[in-house]
Design an enzyme around this catalytic site. Sequence first.
Site, short mmCIF file in Angstrom:
data_model
loop_
_atom_site.label_atom_id
_atom_site.label_comp_id
_atom_site.label_asym_id
_atom_site.label_seq_id
_atom_site.Cartn_x
_atom_site.Cartn_y
_atom_site.Cartn_z
N CYS A 17 73.76 13.47 14.89
CA CYS A 17 72.71 13.56 15.90
C CYS A 17 71.39 14.14 15.37
CB CYS A 17 73.19 14.37 17.10
SG CYS A 17 74.52 13.59 18.03
N HIS A 19 67.10 17.24 21.31
CA HIS A 19 68.22 16.29 21.29
C HIS A 19 68.93 16.35 22.64
CE1 HIS A 19 71.68 14.01 20.27
NE2 HIS A 19 72.48 15.05 20.19
N ASN A 35 73.83 10.80 25.74
CA ASN A 35 73.55 11.12 24.35
C ASN A 35 73.59 9.84 23.52
OD1 ASN A 35 73.48 12.02 21.72
ND2 ASN A 35 75.15 13.50 21.93
#
Length: 330
Positions: free
Chosen positions: A115, A254, A284
Amino acid sequence: MAVKAAITSVGGYVPEYRLTNQILESMVDTNDEWITSRTGIKERRILKEEGAGTSFMAIKAIEELLEKRGIEGSEIDLVICSTTTPDMPVASTAAYIATKIGAENAFSFDLQSACSGFLYGLVTGSQFIETGKHKKVIVVGGDKMSSIIDYSDRTTCVIFGDGAGAVLLEPSEEFGVQDSILKSDGNGREFLYIKSGGSMRPPTHETVENKEHFVHQEGQQVFKFAVTNMANVSAKIMERNGLVSDDIAYLVPHQANKRIIDATANRMGIGPDKVMLNIHRYGNTTNGTLPLCLWDYEKELKKGDNLIFSAFGGGFTWGSVYLKWAYNPS
């Protein structure tokens, strides 16, 4: 004056299909209240087109970016594709993307750092600009997370979605990436991983039957590390550059979990009005979250705005970037 790498255009793409919390309720033992209270997610987008992978979304995001900037793909010097879900092993996804956008002879490569990948790609791309060797660099972050998620595992299937976003980097004397802090800790790989399919444990009938090719996450451990490290590194980059909360236009975090985002913002001393948030819409998207935030908030940004990017990913990897925005809304 030293050359910096400024973001001069942004593009994004999310699939049409919406996988809502209500639909997930019919698939696994979960409910909308539980998902929303713990993650902040209401729905996520899923790529349904047959035979379409990460490159499909990345190409669409880049095509929008090029059109907005008014340039051709042939002008691009470098394409960095930050992804955890490449189209296929071995063959470079970035090379395919570059060819499809008309940048046949561009330097290109894939970057995998879970990520944090887009953040790592942004810093890597900026350094190619800073050397003076490259004038137009595209960093695209995207993932088809639905391809590696077990939709009978309620701990992971509620979190992830599909999407891609891209930025164009060009030289500037004032705007762009001002500073970065990037970190990693390999001890974290036991908490967030795909067990099989790599060189340590190649695919077999047994690994497929045991569902070892899907994401496994120990949520509490990942949450604990992410909360601490995203907050720490974001506060540190502000301190290192003499920035206070009033100096920050937006935190670009994020989009893994709203509680992690809130903790980071609190540590930085900024309110919710200065936090880019779209986790409720997309979930996500791994490498796609940061550029998709820019895509959604582009019209709110003004030339000279100070942005703090922050990310945390499997491995573990994490980091923060201080960037000065280079243009006004069109």
